[in-house]
Write an enzyme that holds these catalytic residues in place. Structure first.
Site, short mmCIF file in Angstrom:
data_model
loop_
_atom_site.label_atom_id
_atom_site.label_comp_id
_atom_site.label_asym_id
_atom_site.label_seq_id
_atom_site.Cartn_x
_atom_site.Cartn_y
_atom_site.Cartn_z
N LYS A 172 10.74 5.98 28.74
CA LYS A 172 11.15 6.63 30.00
C LYS A 172 12.36 5.94 30.61
CE LYS A 172 6.24 7.00 31.00
NZ LYS A 172 5.24 6.40 31.90
N ARG A 225 2.77 -7.10 8.59
CA ARG A 225 2.39 -8.51 8.51
C ARG A 225 2.44 -9.24 9.85
NH1 ARG A 225 3.84 -6.77 3.93
NH2 ARG A 225 5.26 -5.62 5.24
N THR A 226 3.58 -9.13 10.52
CA THR A 226 3.77 -9.98 11.71
C THR A 226 2.79 -9.60 12.81
OG1 THR A 226 6.10 -10.03 11.08
CG2 THR A 226 5.54 -10.92 13.24
N ARG A 277 8.49 -8.06 19.36
CA ARG A 277 9.46 -7.66 18.31
C ARG A 277 10.32 -6.56 18.91
NH1 ARG A 277 8.52 -6.31 12.02
NH2 ARG A 277 8.53 -8.59 12.07
N HIS A 302 14.07 -14.29 13.03
CA HIS A 302 12.62 -14.05 12.90
C HIS A 302 11.99 -15.42 12.67
CE1 HIS A 302 8.85 -12.33 12.00
NE2 HIS A 302 9.18 -11.44 11.09
#
Ligand code: CP
Length: 308
Positions: free
Chosen positions: A81, A51-52, A102, A130
């Site tokens: 890395k 969704r986000t 995120r 969030h």
């Protein structure tokens, strides 16, 4: 507003302004289709998302901006890395005019803002916050109820790691006469810092230990998934809270169900066709609310005067 990293740094006026723009976007989407022509926005997701990420990317494209993106950045970007988040941000800001991130660490967005020279949006940070999910949650509440003041809501499930619940509590605290019932899975109670936050804001928070103890005429039930991936106590025996047709039957015809999604099994699919189940509509509100947020931040940061 120049960044959007916590629901705590937003004023009621700023929130209302965003909601007004989101309303206008819903009514007149074409008006915004060239608003950010010539700008490029990056989405970097170190954790999975449906969704986000996709609603942000839809919002970016619908505003006429270009998009660069790293899905699964933990594996496919140079974090793999050993590159630090700070270095990653310093690099991407040379390629994009805004970064949407995120990340699995609670303080990731704060760290990003410290080194960034472009606006940062927190698209979910560990078990912390969030805030853009809360934006669309409160927008959906306002849309359904006609206002947010006076909302009575039961927040259920994983209140310990549920970052959407944490941000929702913070945005609701901007309104008057809010009453929150907390019904958590055992062992996943709301952390003390959020209880103290609510106390400071004079928001009534009432802990309950069964669905039967939630008033049957409550406005909203906000169900959440247990964040299994974040459990520190891997031995914790989870007794899930499941909302189904049978136990929802005693609630009023104006009690609506919200869920940030994804759902596992905490809302029975038999409730999906009930007119009071708002969760799919709620997820779709992610596009206009995120368009409103991106548009506002870009306008303020770059002093834009788009012809809207
Ligand atoms: N609500 C939410 O954050 O969903 P995704 O994990 O699919 O983005």
């Amino acid at each position: 507003m120049l960044n959007f990293i916590s629901a705590e740094n937003v004023s009621r006026q700023e929130l209302e302004n965003l909601f007004s723009i989101a309303d206008d976007i819903k009514e007149n989407r074409q008006k915004y289709s060239k608003a950010l022509n010539g700008y490029v926005i990056a989405t970097i997701f170190f954790e999975p998302s449906t969704r986000t990420r996709l609603s942000f990317e839809s919002a970016i494209l619908r505003l006429g901006a270009g998009l660069i993106s790293t899905e699964n950045a933990l594996e496919n970007a140079s974090a793999k890395k050993g590159e630090s988040l700070e270095d990653t941000i310093k690099i991407i800001q040379g390629y994009a005019d805004m970064i949407i991130i995120r990340h699995h660490e609670n303080d990731s967005s704060q760290r990003a803002v410290k080194v960034a020279k472009v606006p940062i949006i927190n698209a979910g940070a560990g078990g912390g916050e969030h805030p853009t999910q809360a934006l669309l949650d409160v927008y959906t509440i306002r849309e359904q109820k006609g206002k947010v003041d006076g909302t009575q809501i039961a927040i259920m499930g994983d209140l310990k790691y549920g970052r959407t619940a944490h941000s929702l509590i913070k945005l609701l605290s901007l309104y008057d006469n809010i009453k929150i019932y907390g019904f958590s899975v055992k062992g996943l109670e709301l952390p003390l810092q959020y209880k103290e936050f609510l106390k400071e804001k004079h928001i009534e928070y009432i802990e309950r230990s069964s669905l039967d103890e939630i008033p049957s005429d409550i406005d909203f039930i906000y169900q959440t998934r247990v964040q299994m991936e974040r459990l520190e106590d891997k031995g914790l025996k989870i007794e899930p809270i499941i909302l189904n047709k049978e136990n929802f039957a005693r609630f009023s015809n104006h009690t609506y169900i919200l869920h940030p999604l994804p759902r596992v099994d905490e809302i029975s699919t038999e409730l999906d066709d009930d007119y009071r189940s708002l969760y799919f509509h709620q997820a779709h509100n992610g596009v206009p609310t995120r368009m409103a947020l991106i548009y506002s931040l870009m306008r303020d940061y770059y002093n834009l005067n788009p012809k809207i």
